[in-house]
Design a protein around this motif. Structure first.
Motif, PDB file in Angstrom:
ATOM      1  N   GLU A  65      28.468  47.939 -26.424  1.00 41.77           N
ATOM      2  CA  GLU A  65      28.923  47.277 -27.897  1.00 41.77           C
ATOM      3  C   GLU A  65      29.960  46.361 -27.631  1.00 41.77           C
ATOM      4  O   GLU A  65      31.069  46.733 -27.066  1.00 41.77           O
ATOM      5  CB  GLU A  65      29.223  48.201 -28.752  1.00 41.77           C
ATOM      6  CG  GLU A  65      27.940  49.030 -29.377  1.00 41.77           C
ATOM      7  CD  GLU A  65      27.283  48.017 -30.467  1.00 41.77           C
ATOM      8  OE1 GLU A  65      27.886  47.643 -31.353  1.00 41.77           O
ATOM      9  OE2 GLU A  65      26.157  47.837 -30.193  1.00 41.77           O
TER      10      GLU A  65
ATOM     11  N   LEU B 106      33.241  44.728 -28.076  1.00 40.91           N
ATOM     12  CA  LEU B 106      34.794  45.398 -28.574  1.00 40.91           C
ATOM     13  C   LEU B 106      35.490  44.373 -29.738  1.00 40.91           C
ATOM     14  O   LEU B 106      35.202  43.217 -29.660  1.00 40.91           O
ATOM     15  CB  LEU B 106      35.505  45.283 -27.396  1.00 40.91           C
ATOM     16  CG  LEU B 106      35.258  46.483 -26.281  1.00 40.91           C
ATOM     17  CD1 LEU B 106      36.280  46.572 -25.221  1.00 40.91           C
ATOM     18  CD2 LEU B 106      35.144  47.690 -26.839  1.00 40.91           C
ATOM     19  N   ARG B 107      36.143  45.032 -30.633  1.00 47.35           N
ATOM     20  CA  ARG B 107      37.148  44.225 -31.471  1.00 47.35           C
ATOM     21  C   ARG B 107      38.359  43.983 -30.334  1.00 47.35           C
ATOM     22  O   ARG B 107      38.832  44.863 -29.755  1.00 47.35           O
ATOM     23  CB  ARG B 107      37.510  45.055 -32.404  1.00 47.35           C
ATOM     24  CG  ARG B 107      36.397  45.136 -33.466  1.00 47.35           C
ATOM     25  CD  ARG B 107      36.833  46.247 -34.711  1.00 47.35           C
ATOM     26  NE  ARG B 107      37.582  47.430 -34.433  1.00 47.35           N
ATOM     27  CZ  ARG B 107      36.921  48.333 -34.200  1.00 47.35           C
ATOM     28  NH1 ARG B 107      35.591  48.491 -33.935  1.00 47.35           N
ATOM     29  NH2 ARG B 107      37.744  49.482 -33.926  1.00 47.35           N
ATOM     30  N   PHE B 108      38.650  42.990 -30.249  1.00 46.66           N
ATOM     31  CA  PHE B 108      39.798  42.366 -29.494  1.00 46.66           C
ATOM     32  C   PHE B 108      40.738  41.241 -30.255  1.00 46.66           C
ATOM     33  O   PHE B 108      40.556  40.742 -31.170  1.00 46.66           O
ATOM     34  CB  PHE B 108      39.319  41.712 -28.120  1.00 46.66           C
ATOM     35  CG  PHE B 108      38.473  40.484 -28.526  1.00 46.66           C
ATOM     36  CD1 PHE B 108      39.284  39.304 -28.352  1.00 46.66           C
ATOM     37  CD2 PHE B 108      37.218  40.487 -28.871  1.00 46.66           C
ATOM     38  CE1 PHE B 108      38.536  37.995 -28.745  1.00 46.66           C
ATOM     39  CE2 PHE B 108      36.485  39.377 -28.951  1.00 46.66           C
ATOM     40  CZ  PHE B 108      37.248  38.242 -28.901  1.00 46.66           C
ATOM     41  N   LEU B 109      41.833  41.300 -29.764  1.00 47.11           N
ATOM     42  CA  LEU B 109      42.939  40.477 -30.361  1.00 47.11           C
ATOM     43  C   LEU B 109      42.792  39.060 -29.253  1.00 47.11           C
ATOM     44  O   LEU B 109      42.984  39.410 -28.254  1.00 47.11           O
ATOM     45  CB  LEU B 109      44.260  40.965 -30.275  1.00 47.11           C
ATOM     46  CG  LEU B 109      45.337  40.151 -30.716  1.00 47.11           C
ATOM     47  CD1 LEU B 109      45.165  39.549 -32.104  1.00 47.11           C
ATOM     48  CD2 LEU B 109      46.751  40.711 -30.459  1.00 47.11           C
ATOM     49  N   ASP B 110      42.617  38.078 -29.869  1.00 51.51           N
ATOM     50  CA  ASP B 110      42.921  36.638 -29.039  1.00 51.51           C
ATOM     51  C   ASP B 110      44.337  36.607 -28.937  1.00 51.51           C
ATOM     52  O   ASP B 110      44.930  36.317 -29.920  1.00 51.51           O
ATOM     53  CB  ASP B 110      42.079  35.557 -29.713  1.00 51.51           C
ATOM     54  CG  ASP B 110      42.050  34.323 -28.770  1.00 51.51           C
ATOM     55  OD1 ASP B 110      43.250  33.957 -28.179  1.00 51.51           O
ATOM     56  OD2 ASP B 110      41.026  33.952 -28.271  1.00 51.51           O
TER      57      ASP B 110
ATOM     58  N   GLU C  84      32.632  36.949 -26.951  1.00 53.74           N
ATOM     59  CA  GLU C  84      32.408  38.477 -26.778  1.00 53.74           C
ATOM     60  C   GLU C  84      33.245  39.116 -25.537  1.00 53.74           C
ATOM     61  O   GLU C  84      33.235  38.384 -24.651  1.00 53.74           O
ATOM     62  CB  GLU C  84      30.781  38.723 -26.610  1.00 53.74           C
ATOM     63  CG  GLU C  84      30.611  40.086 -26.743  1.00 53.74           C
ATOM     64  CD  GLU C  84      28.857  40.383 -26.759  1.00 53.74           C
ATOM     65  OE1 GLU C  84      28.210  39.860 -27.967  1.00 53.74           O
ATOM     66  OE2 GLU C  84      28.477  40.520 -25.877  1.00 53.74           O
TER      67      GLU C  84
ATOM     68  N   GLN D  73      36.524  52.739 -29.722  1.00 52.96           N
ATOM     69  CA  GLN D  73      37.990  52.263 -29.590  1.00 52.96           C
ATOM     70  C   GLN D  73      38.873  53.383 -29.974  1.00 52.96           C
ATOM     71  O   GLN D  73      38.826  53.730 -31.032  1.00 52.96           O
ATOM     72  CB  GLN D  73      38.019  50.585 -30.340  1.00 52.96           C
ATOM     73  CG  GLN D  73      37.163  49.765 -29.197  1.00 52.96           C
ATOM     74  CD  GLN D  73      37.613  48.314 -29.547  1.00 52.96           C
ATOM     75  OE1 GLN D  73      36.945  47.889 -30.294  1.00 52.96           O
ATOM     76  NE2 GLN D  73      38.510  47.755 -29.326  1.00 52.96           N
TER      77      GLN D  73
ATOM     78  N   TRP E 142      42.642  37.904 -24.179  1.00 56.77           N
ATOM     79  CA  TRP E 142      42.593  39.047 -25.122  1.00 56.77           C
ATOM     80  C   TRP E 142      43.376  40.292 -24.723  1.00 56.77           C
ATOM     81  O   TRP E 142      43.469  40.688 -23.391  1.00 56.77           O
ATOM     82  CB  TRP E 142      40.904  39.402 -24.993  1.00 56.77           C
ATOM     83  CG  TRP E 142      40.249  39.656 -23.842  1.00 56.77           C
ATOM     84  CD1 TRP E 142      39.672  38.731 -22.753  1.00 56.77           C
ATOM     85  CD2 TRP E 142      40.069  41.140 -23.148  1.00 56.77           C
ATOM     86  NE1 TRP E 142      39.235  39.492 -21.680  1.00 56.77           N
ATOM     87  CE2 TRP E 142      39.603  40.855 -21.958  1.00 56.77           C
ATOM     88  CE3 TRP E 142      40.472  42.283 -23.549  1.00 56.77           C
ATOM     89  CZ2 TRP E 142      39.149  41.899 -21.101  1.00 56.77           C
ATOM     90  CZ3 TRP E 142      40.133  43.230 -22.590  1.00 56.77           C
ATOM     91  CH2 TRP E 142      39.568  42.901 -21.597  1.00 56.77           C
TER      92      TRP E 142
ATOM     93  N   ILE F 154      43.051  44.678 -25.721  1.00 60.86           N
ATOM     94  CA  ILE F 154      42.562  45.821 -26.523  1.00 60.86           C
ATOM     95  C   ILE F 154      43.491  46.975 -26.202  1.00 60.86           C
ATOM     96  O   ILE F 154      44.140  47.124 -24.958  1.00 60.86           O
ATOM     97  CB  ILE F 154      41.164  46.182 -25.982  1.00 60.86           C
ATOM     98  CG1 ILE F 154      41.105  46.400 -24.468  1.00 60.86           C
ATOM     99  CG2 ILE F 154      40.255  45.071 -26.206  1.00 60.86           C
ATOM    100  CD1 ILE F 154      39.970  47.005 -24.064  1.00 60.86           C
TER     101      ILE F 154
END
Length: 148
Positions: free
Chosen positions: A19, A21-25, A35, A44, A140, A142
């Protein structure tokens, strides 16, 4: 032969491990991230087990041309970046066909080894890929938890 129901279950289970991931740029200037996948990381924050290696797959598009690229990985604790060695920092040996061309999409593939001697701790993984002008193609972050 594998029964069809079992094959479907295995396929769904494998897909769940990949899946996005939700990440911070954190400053992708010369590229745009589509992605980020870390496998296995079904939930997470990612639970990274000591002595295990994790697959990293980042799909991004380049906004510039570059002859090469280099990855820099850090463990961020209390806003301090601690360098984190990876087996192959050369992006051109990590799934990216070089030279990098403006407007093209790429899949960056690498491994994140979690050594047994690492402490059990919560931290932020920060992953940068810089071009030949030392500008960020992507960056990125996480949250992760290193566990035994």
């Amino acid at each position: 032969m594998v029964p069809p129901a079992l094959a479907l279950l295995l396929a769904l289970g494998t897909a769940a491990l990949a899946e996005p991931l939700r990440f911070l740029d954190c400053g992708s200037k010369d590229g745009s991230i589509q992605e980020v996948n870390v496998s296995p990381c079904p939930t997470q924050p990612c639970q990274l087990h000591k002595g295990t290696s994790y697959s990293i797959n980042v799909t991004f598009s380049s906004k510039t041309e570059s002859q090469g690229s280099k990855a820099k990985v850090y463990g961020e604790m209390l806003h301090v970046d601690i360098p984190f060695p990876i087996p192959e920092p050369d992006g051109c040996k990590s799934g990216i066909q070089c030279p990098i061309q403006k407007g093209h999409s790429y899949s960056y593939l690498n491994k994140l080894p979690v050594k047994s001697e690492y402490p059990s701790i919560k931290l932020i993984v920060k992953w940068e890929l810089v071009d030949d002008q030392d500008q960020m193609l992507f960056c990125w972050k996480i949250p992760v938890q290193i566990t035994s």
